[in-house]
Design an enzyme around this catalytic site. Sequence first.
Site, PDB file in Angstrom:
ATOM      1  N   ILE A  11     -16.077 -13.364 -51.874  1.00 13.44           N
ATOM      2  CA  ILE A  11     -15.142 -13.587 -50.770  1.00 13.44           C
ATOM      3  C   ILE A  11     -14.048 -14.574 -51.174  1.00 13.44           C
ATOM      4  O   ILE A  11     -12.867 -14.347 -50.889  1.00 13.44           O
ATOM      5  CB  ILE A  11     -15.877 -14.067 -49.505  1.00 13.44           C
ATOM      6  CG1 ILE A  11     -16.833 -12.984 -49.004  1.00 13.44           C
ATOM      7  CG2 ILE A  11     -14.868 -14.434 -48.408  1.00 13.44           C
ATOM      8  CD1 ILE A  11     -17.770 -13.443 -47.896  1.00 13.44           C
ATOM      9  N   TYR A  14     -11.470 -12.870 -53.124  1.00 12.30           N
ATOM     10  CA  TYR A  14     -10.584 -12.050 -52.298  1.00 12.30           C
ATOM     11  C   TYR A  14      -9.549 -12.919 -51.589  1.00 12.30           C
ATOM     12  O   TYR A  14      -8.382 -12.566 -51.486  1.00 12.30           O
ATOM     13  CB  TYR A  14     -11.352 -11.306 -51.208  1.00 12.30           C
ATOM     14  CG  TYR A  14     -12.373 -10.298 -51.645  1.00 12.30           C
ATOM     15  CD1 TYR A  14     -12.362  -9.710 -52.905  1.00 12.30           C
ATOM     16  CD2 TYR A  14     -13.374  -9.916 -50.772  1.00 12.30           C
ATOM     17  CE1 TYR A  14     -13.316  -8.777 -53.268  1.00 12.30           C
ATOM     18  CE2 TYR A  14     -14.333  -8.983 -51.113  1.00 12.30           C
ATOM     19  CZ  TYR A  14     -14.298  -8.421 -52.364  1.00 12.30           C
ATOM     20  OH  TYR A  14     -15.252  -7.501 -52.710  1.00 12.30           O
ATOM     21  N   GLU A  15     -10.008 -14.031 -51.052  1.00 14.24           N
ATOM     22  CA  GLU A  15      -9.152 -14.892 -50.235  1.00 14.24           C
ATOM     23  C   GLU A  15      -8.149 -15.677 -51.067  1.00 14.24           C
ATOM     24  O   GLU A  15      -7.037 -15.924 -50.627  1.00 14.24           O
ATOM     25  CB  GLU A  15      -9.999 -15.885 -49.430  1.00 14.24           C
ATOM     26  CG  GLU A  15     -10.871 -15.265 -48.367  1.00 14.24           C
ATOM     27  CD  GLU A  15     -10.101 -14.762 -47.166  1.00 14.24           C
ATOM     28  OE1 GLU A  15      -8.950 -15.204 -46.931  1.00 14.24           O
ATOM     29  OE2 GLU A  15     -10.655 -13.910 -46.450  1.00 14.24           O
ATOM     30  N   GLY A  16      -8.565 -16.124 -52.242  1.00 12.39           N
ATOM     31  CA  GLY A  16      -7.770 -17.090 -52.979  1.00 12.39           C
ATOM     32  C   GLY A  16      -7.896 -18.444 -52.296  1.00 12.39           C
ATOM     33  O   GLY A  16      -8.562 -18.578 -51.266  1.00 12.39           O
ATOM     34  N   ARG A 134      -8.912  -5.027 -51.166  1.00 11.90           N
ATOM     35  CA  ARG A 134     -10.130  -5.723 -50.753  1.00 11.90           C
ATOM     36  C   ARG A 134     -11.093  -4.754 -50.071  1.00 11.90           C
ATOM     37  O   ARG A 134     -12.285  -4.771 -50.352  1.00 11.90           O
ATOM     38  CB  ARG A 134      -9.766  -6.865 -49.801  1.00 11.90           C
ATOM     39  CG  ARG A 134     -10.979  -7.587 -49.251  1.00 11.90           C
ATOM     40  CD  ARG A 134     -10.570  -8.726 -48.362  1.00 11.90           C
ATOM     41  NE  ARG A 134     -11.721  -9.447 -47.838  1.00 11.90           N
ATOM     42  CZ  ARG A 134     -11.657 -10.685 -47.377  1.00 11.90           C
ATOM     43  NH1 ARG A 134     -10.508 -11.328 -47.373  1.00 11.90           N
ATOM     44  NH2 ARG A 134     -12.742 -11.279 -46.914  1.00 11.90           N
TER      45      ARG A 134
END
Length: 180
Positions: A11, A14-16, A134
């Site tokens: 996660i 994905y978010e950075g 994503r």
Amino acid sequence: MEISLQGIIEIISYEGICLYPYLDSVGVWTIGAGHTASESPDPAKMPKNVAITMDYAIDLFKSDIKRYSDPLNNALKVSVTQEQFDALTSITYNIGVGGMRKSTFIKRINNGDSVSSVANAILMWNKPKEIMGRRGKEARLYSTGQYSNNGKALVFPVNDKSKPVYSKGKEVNVFELLGE
């Protein structure tokens, strides 16, 4: 169930991570690894030119993720694998608990539908268009148990309009950030 360490790394990848408040692609104030006003503190009320620390960003994420995995556990009426739970926690973190509760993917899981049917329902959450990379990874993780990241996440700055500047980001090892 609880999200696994690999799920957390997935996660965050994905978010950075952004240490300054920024406006995401749909105009939501965000900071850290996807932290929004749905949790406290509200990024919109934070000073725009003052960074949080990396440790604080990770602490926010660890605190936030439980607010998504617990309701997911309550919504699931059947057993899923760890990898499936991680994929479902990821999409719930992105679309919110309300979206997850009324989603077709939760209905299909609880009805005992096929894995491919559930994966197709995950892909229905296709807006904004830049989320589809994503979603594909979440659907693949749900279907195959295959994590997609290499344990890396992008730490990116913002410009003077509080927009992300991904091209100036630097990769970090999430495993190390988590102290594992």
